[in-house]
Design an enzyme around this catalytic site. Structure first.
Site, short mmCIF file in Angstrom:
data_model
loop_
_atom_site.label_atom_id
_atom_site.label_comp_id
_atom_site.label_asym_id
_atom_site.label_seq_id
_atom_site.Cartn_x
_atom_site.Cartn_y
_atom_site.Cartn_z
N CYS A 112 108.69 96.94 35.14
CA CYS A 112 108.74 95.68 33.30
C CYS A 112 106.88 96.29 33.38
CB CYS A 112 108.48 94.77 33.58
SG CYS A 112 108.67 93.67 32.45
N ASP A 117 113.64 83.93 37.98
CA ASP A 117 112.82 84.28 38.14
C ASP A 117 111.54 82.96 38.58
OD1 ASP A 117 111.70 83.34 35.92
OD2 ASP A 117 110.43 85.21 35.14
#
Length: 199
Positions: free
Chosen positions: A7, A128
């Site tokens: 990412c 997360d």
């Protein structure tokens, strides 16, 4: 085999590295407060360079659902990843309007955070610590038993990658661990992808 997402790509060099090492997904961050922020124009240019074998994920924080849907329909991105206070209705609307997958990010501080989204119409969840791109982990035991396919993110790197791969994730989401001095490092990208694929 566990999928891999790198990412926060921002430069043509990052795309070249992705095309070489072939993660399953890469992420373009459209959140303006992120140091990895991309404009739509930059994302279009980078997407043109990206191998068709790799799917581009657009990362959004409280963006309008119309903007997300437009970028999906224009094929600037292939998948939407929503990190804000988007509702189940927003997720359903984006999927209905575009026919494209949606990932809903969930900040996990207790098991209730995971349970709350298990029945979501999102194609995937992403777990997360709630502050994306910080390189910090959370208590992975809280996501044990999740039945919905999920991406595992937050502070995953060479030292804990093997452990992360035992948590049942559909995909491992890597960002800070693939960087040197704040920029994606081709060598680290290659090493991390090799570790996942050889596990």
């Amino acid at each position: 085999m566990t999928k891999i997402k790198i990412c926060g790509l921002t430069r043509s060099e990052d795309i070249w590295a992705a095309n070489r090492y072939k993660p399953d997904y890469i992420g373009f961050v459209f959140a303006k407060k992120s140091r990895r922020y991309l404009t739509e124009r930059q994302a279009v240019q980078l997407k043109r360079m990206l191998s068709d074998e790799i799917q581009a994920v657009g990362v959004f924080v409280n963006e309008t659902k119309e903007t997300v849907a437009r970028l999906l329909c224009e094929r600037t991105i292939d998948i939407a990843q929503l990190h804000g206070q988007e509702t189940e209705q927003d997720i359903r609307w984006i999927r209905e309007q575009t026919g494209r997958p949606v990932i809903k990010a969930v900040a996990v501080q207790s098991i209730l955070d995971m349970d709350r989204w298990q029945e979501s119409s999102a194609d995937y969840l992403l777990f997360d610590n709630g502050a994306g791109g910080t390189g910090c982990t959370f208590d992975w035991d809280l996501i044990a038993g999740c039945e919905k396919p999920f991406f595992l993110a937050g502070g995953i790197g060479p030292d804990n990658l093997a452990d992360a791969l035992t948590k049942g994730a559909y995909a491992i989401d890597l960002s800070s661990a693939a960087e040197t001095n704040g920029y994606k490092d081709p060598r680290k990208i290659g090493e991390l992808i090799k570790m996942v694929r050889e596990s």
